[in-house]
Design a protein around this motif. Structure first.
Motif: not given
Length: 129
Positions: A117-124
């Motif tokens: 989840d954190l990785e998706r937020i960072a990439i977004m």
């Protein structure tokens, strides 16, 4: 005319301007080149701040080859922004109580996020920049 926009931390960028170039356009260039949000910038020439609604021509001290300094303001925390907003509607005690509860809930929700989840937020967020 050619000017230099220099951060006190050493980074800089340059710009080709004329008397009709707006100060906000210079801040946009700093944001693009140096990745400093406009809301955190103050441009300074000869010790005086430049105002967003003015143009380069409004400041006779700005000459060819001059350095304008970019002062970076500390970003406001979520707690500070929320507290400042709530003070318009609630007493200081109520504001503090609401902010405390909000931060507890926020920290609980963030701690429940997975690394994916954190990785998706960072990439977004990186893609938006």
């Amino acid at each position: 005319m050619h000017i230099i926009l220099k951060c006190l931390k050493g980074r800089s960028t340059s710009a080709e301007v004329d008397d009709t170039t707006s100060i906000i356009d210079l801040k946009r260039k700093v944001e693009r080149d140096l990745r400093i949000p406009i809301s955190q910038q103050t441009l300074i020439v000869s010790g005086s701040p430049l105002h967003d609604d003015k143009k380069v021509g409004d400041y006779p001290k700005i000459k060819e080859g001059m350095k304008l300094y970019v002062i970076v303001k500390k970003a406001e925390s979520v707690q500070e922004a929320l507290g400042r907003f709530l003070k318009n509607y609630y007493s200081d005690e109520q504001c503090q109580s609401i902010v405390d509860e909000f931060m507890k809930d926020f920290q609980r929700k963030v701690s429940n996020l997975s690394l994916d989840d954190l990785e998706r937020i960072a990439i977004m967020n990186l893609n938006q920049q």
